[in-house]
Write an enzyme that holds these catalytic residues in place. Structure first.
Site, mmCIF file in Angstrom:
data_model
loop_
_atom_site.group_PDB
_atom_site.id
_atom_site.type_symbol
_atom_site.label_atom_id
_atom_site.label_comp_id
_atom_site.label_asym_id
_atom_site.label_seq_id
_atom_site.Cartn_x
_atom_site.Cartn_y
_atom_site.Cartn_z
ATOM 1 N N ARG A 51 0.799 -1.228 0.000
ATOM 2 C CA ARG A 51 0.000 0.000 0.000
ATOM 3 C C ARG A 51 0.831 1.277 0.000
ATOM 4 N NH1 ARG A 51 -2.647 -3.912 1.765
ATOM 5 N NH2 ARG A 51 -0.642 -4.388 2.699
ATOM 6 N N THR A 52 1.812 1.336 0.895
ATOM 7 C CA THR A 52 2.510 2.610 1.072
ATOM 8 C C THR A 52 3.261 2.982 -0.207
ATOM 9 O OG1 THR A 52 2.740 2.033 3.388
ATOM 10 C CG2 THR A 52 4.065 3.878 2.607
ATOM 11 N N LYS A 80 25.579 -4.253 -1.939
ATOM 12 C CA LYS A 80 27.048 -4.355 -2.077
ATOM 13 C C LYS A 80 27.749 -3.692 -0.911
ATOM 14 C CE LYS A 80 26.410 -3.400 -6.997
ATOM 15 N NZ LYS A 80 26.614 -2.310 -7.957
ATOM 16 N N ARG A 101 11.229 3.768 3.200
ATOM 17 C CA ARG A 101 10.930 2.827 4.291
ATOM 18 C C ARG A 101 12.217 2.097 4.625
ATOM 19 N NH1 ARG A 101 5.850 -1.176 4.470
ATOM 20 N NH2 ARG A 101 4.959 0.839 5.055
ATOM 21 N N HIS A 129 5.241 5.801 11.510
ATOM 22 C CA HIS A 129 4.718 5.647 10.147
ATOM 23 C C HIS A 129 3.786 6.840 9.893
ATOM 24 C CE1 HIS A 129 3.504 3.907 6.457
ATOM 25 N NE2 HIS A 129 3.157 2.690 6.847
#
Ligand code: CP
Length: 309
Positions: A51-52, A80, A101, A129
């Site tokens: 969703r986000t 890496k 995120r 959030h």
């Protein structure tokens, strides 16, 4: 230059929250506006999301921006060994906004300190959030007609659930009463209970979850038990199905009560609830598009007047 990052919902005053909700309302009336024409939005997702990420990317597209980024850090040079600082500095060369995120608490704040490009915190570990909170507030406002004086019941994983932590902080402006329903292992962390006490917010902790214990709720905010945050998977197995909301548990609820869930759900809301009038979680996710259009504009300094022109 002022950095307009959205790192935590605690940075927003009551007036700013209400202003952002007005912006979201305006975008709900007309989602397609080319206010970000010529801009580039980067979405850097070091943790999974449906969703986000997709609603931010949809918001950017509907505003006329272009989107770059990654949904899987294994496809980026962080695999890496590139540091977060270097990644942010590189992406800042390409993008006007960075939506990120990350699994580390505090990662969004750190990122905002190493660049002048606005960072939007799309979830940092079990911490915050804030964009979810804006859509949660918009959903509460739409369903209740107010944010003031509500009984908010938070159920499930209150320890690791970053959405309940952010929502709790945002609601401090609106005189809520909180009810925390969680098993012993997943209780609301002490820091958030201290926060409630400091802001004179009443709260009650429960372990029972049945039709009587939720009868006074205006908002029933269900959460998933966050398997990915457990260090002991045996503990996860013990608590994962401790609270399951079933349609028959809604017989005594208030007429205005609505069920929210940030999603994804696993087992905590039975499928038979989906057809109940109290179920609002899918519309809640849709509200995320409008709330995130508002956030993308706000971090670039685009005002409500600009939007409504
Ligand atoms: N609510 C939420 O953050 O959902 P995603 O993990 O799918 O983005």
């Amino acid at each position: 230059m002022e950095n307009r990052s959205l790192v935590t919902i605690a940075q927003h005053s009551k007036e700013k929250i209400l202003y952002m909700l007005e912006m979201a309302k305006s975008f709900e009336a007309r989602p397609n506006r080319r206010l970000l024409e010529g801009k580039v939005v980067a979405t850097l997702f070091f943790e999974p999301s449906t969703r986000t990420r997709l609603s931010f990317e949809t918001a950017a597209n509907r505003l006329g921006a272009r989107v770059i980024g990654f949904a899987d850090p294994k496809a980026s040079s962080s695999s890496k060994g590139e540091s977060l600082k270097d990644t942010i500095k590189m992406v800042s060369n390409y993008a006007d906004i960075i939506v990120m995120r990350h699994y580390l608490e505090g990662a969004a704040r750190y990122a905002s300190e190493v660049t002048d490009v606005p960072i939007v915190n799309a979830g940092d570990g079990a911490n915050q959030h804030p964009s979810q909170t804006m859509l949660d507030l918009y959903s509460i406002y739409k369903t209740q007609g107010t944010l003031e004086n509500l009984n908010i019941y938070m159920v499930g994983d209150l320890k690791y659930g970053r959405t309940v932590h952010s929502l709790l902080m945002a609601m401090r402006h609106f005189n809520p009463t909180f009810h925390f329903i969680a098993p012993e292992e997943l209780r609301m962390p002490e820091e958030y209970k201290i926060y409630c006490r400091e802001h004179h917010i009443p709260y009650v902790e429960h372990s029972d979850f049945n039709e009587d214990s939720i009868a006074d709720a205006d908002i029933l905010y269900m959460t998933r038990v966050q398997r990915e945050r457990f260090t002991d998977l045996m503990e996860y197995e013990r608590v994962k199905n401790v609270y399951i909301l079933k349609a028959k548990m809604l017989s005594k609820c208030r007429p205005n009560m609505r069920i929210l869930h940030p999603l994804p759900r696993v087992n905590e809301i039975s499928n038979d609830v989906d057809a109940c009038p109290q179920a609002y979680y899918f519309q809640q996710a849709q509200n995320g598009l409008y709330a995130r259009e508002a956030i993308l504009c706000d971090v670039l300094g685009i005002t409500l007047d600009d939007i409504n022109q």
